[in-house]
Write an enzyme that holds these catalytic residues in place. Structure first.
Site, short mmCIF file in Angstrom:
data_model
loop_
_atom_site.label_atom_id
_atom_site.label_comp_id
_atom_site.label_asym_id
_atom_site.label_seq_id
_atom_site.Cartn_x
_atom_site.Cartn_y
_atom_site.Cartn_z
N ARG A 52 39.76 -41.87 37.82
CA ARG A 52 39.55 -40.69 36.97
C ARG A 52 39.84 -41.07 35.52
NH1 ARG A 52 43.61 -37.53 36.36
NH2 ARG A 52 44.14 -37.37 38.56
N TYR A 104 20.38 -24.53 24.72
CA TYR A 104 20.28 -24.65 26.17
C TYR A 104 20.95 -23.44 26.82
CZ TYR A 104 20.85 -26.69 30.80
OH TYR A 104 20.82 -26.92 32.14
N ASP A 176 23.87 -31.44 19.74
CA ASP A 176 23.37 -31.78 21.07
C ASP A 176 22.06 -32.53 20.87
OD1 ASP A 176 22.06 -31.82 23.55
OD2 ASP A 176 22.96 -29.92 24.19
N LYS A 201 18.86 -36.35 31.15
CA LYS A 201 17.50 -36.20 30.63
C LYS A 201 16.97 -37.57 30.18
CE LYS A 201 18.60 -31.95 31.51
NZ LYS A 201 19.17 -31.05 30.51
C1 LIG Z 1 20.25 -30.17 30.40
C2 LIG Z 1 20.87 -29.89 29.09
C3 LIG Z 1 22.24 -29.65 28.97
C4 LIG Z 1 23.17 -29.60 30.17
O1 LIG Z 1 23.25 -30.83 30.79
P1 LIG Z 1 23.50 -31.03 32.39
O2 LIG Z 1 23.49 -32.49 32.53
O3 LIG Z 1 22.39 -30.32 33.09
O4 LIG Z 1 24.82 -30.40 32.69
C5 LIG Z 1 22.75 -29.45 27.70
N1 LIG Z 1 21.96 -29.45 26.62
C6 LIG Z 1 20.62 -29.65 26.70
C7 LIG Z 1 19.81 -29.65 25.46
C8 LIG Z 1 20.04 -29.89 27.93
O5 LIG Z 1 18.72 -30.07 28.01
#
Ligand SMILES: *Cc1c(COP(=O)(O)O)cnc(C)c1O
Length: 383
Positions: A52, A104, A176, A201
């Site tokens: 962890r 998001y 982000d 992604k």
């Molecule tokens: C998918 C996404 C998230 C969240 O990420 P997870 O891996 O699904 O928890 C946050 N910000 C954006 C822009 C995203 O596309």
């Protein structure tokens, strides 16, 4: 390689963080599938005590991501949401966050439904308008939070200018960067204090692993975040880190293909009589086309559009497209299609962030663009 700052991103994607294994010479970072580590003496260890806290496969991924984002420190998490949640633990009760008004859905849900219960307040502002952000900032504002391009409206924010606004007001800027990836833009070099990724992604890129990361140059914040990463424990397993590292090696190649294909798909849609509106930062019709040219190395792989036939036509296209799989998520090698309002953005349905129920979002994959266009053309004939 750990000292990689002078290399281009294609080179960093292949090499950063990846050293031949000292024990065997294995060229690829092994999947250190272990929870614990033998100690040489009582409390004397080789830097790893418990997985962890630290795991060598995770360390390699963190080193890679820091290099890609041109940051000093990266920490990985079990999902993008876990990364965002852990970063938000830096905000204390009675502090305030200014958040972009097109984020998001899960981020909005975390802020509005969960963190707001712990004495943190949020204002949602139009971050394409710097005056609107400045007006939303309060004396207790800790973070300005932005996505650029946004999801699903693909609005852009001038990161350098927004960093200036945040810093002038004693706040830090968190970006982000999931939609752009570090290949298309590196917010830390533009003045942001934190970069967040859903590595699920583009970074992972193969729709086979969920993960998240925070990258920063702020050493004090990094130390707090490292403490929180261990204390909270939302860490990725070694197999997930390996898959993400493997995906990263082709990130630059993939982003090039995503941008080329999405540009062709967006142009095809823009010329099609059934299509009312196409939103894509690579089209001159995009309100921030000039900013996209200046801030990003390419317009990305995401395209949103609205059909003259509205929601019924949108549902038909989403259902009937063959090469575009009807699914949430984005950024994988395969093309995906979805309707944000009832799917990814259902959690913002009754909020100021609600989106047009007829909006279609596609994540354009790396298939042959002509095949993708033929597929969309065939379904658009039916609407
Ligand atoms: C998918 C996404 C998230 C969240 O990420 P997870 O891996 O699904 O928890 C946050 N910000 C954006 C822009 C995203 O596309």
């Amino acid at each position: 390689m750990s000292n990689t700052t002078n290399f281009h991103i294609e080179t960093l994607a292949v090499h950063a963080g990846v050293e031949p294994d000292p024990m065997t010479g294995a060229v690829m970072t092994p999947i250190y599938q272990t929870s614990t580590y033998a100690q040489d003496d009582v409390a004397v260890h080789k830097g790893y005590e418990y997985s962890r806290t630290d795991n060598p496969t995770r360390t390699a991924l963190q080193t890679s991501l820091a290099a890609l984002e041109n940051g000093r420190f990266a920490l990985c998490f079990s999902s993008g949401m876990a990364a965002i949640d852990t970063l938000l633990r830096l905000v204390k009760p009675n502090e305030h966050v200014v958040c972009g008004n097109d984020v998001y859905g899960g981020t909005y849900r975390l802020f509005d439904k969960i963190l707001s219960q712990y004495g943190i307040t949020f204002s949602f502002a139009e971050t394409t308008d710097l005056d609107a952000v400045a007006a939303a900032i309060q004396p207790n504002t800790r973070f300005v939070w932005v996505e650029t391009p946004t999801n699903p409206m693909l609005k852009l924010t001038d990161i350098a200018a927004l960093a200036q606004v945040a810093h002038d007001n004693g706040a830090q800027l968190a970006v982000d960067n999931t939609f752009a990836s570090p290949v298309l833009q590196r917010p830390l070099t533009l003045g942001a204090d934190f970069v967040i990724h859903s590595t699920t992604k583009y970074i992972g890129g193969h729709s086979d692993v969920v993960g998240g990361a925070v990258i920063t140059n702020d050493e004090a914040a990094y130390k707090q975040l490292k403490f929180l990463q261990n204390a909270i424990g939302a860490v990725p397993g070694p197999m997930d880190c390996f898959l993400t590292l493997r995906g990263i090696k082709t990130l630059a190649l993939r982003m090039g293909a995503h941008c080329r294909n999405a540009t062709m798909v967006a142009q095809f849609l823009a010329d099609h009589p059934a299509v009312a509106q196409v939103i894509y930062p690579g089209l001159e019709s995009h309100p921030q086309y000039e900013l996209a040219q200046r801030q990003m190395a390419g317009p990305g792989g995401m395209v949103s559009f609205v059909l003259h036939g509205g929601e019924p036509a949108a549902r038909l296209v989403a259902r009937e497209a063959k090469l575009f799989t009807l699914a949430e998520s984005l950024g994988g090698v395969e093309s995906l299609i979805e309707l944000p309002a009832p799917m990814t953005h259902a959690s913002v349905a009754d909020s100021p962030l609600a989106v047009d129920p007829g909006l279609v979002r596609v994540s354009v994959g790396i298939e042959n663009a002509d095949d993708l266009i033929m597929d969309l053309g065939a379904v658009l004939k039916k609407v």
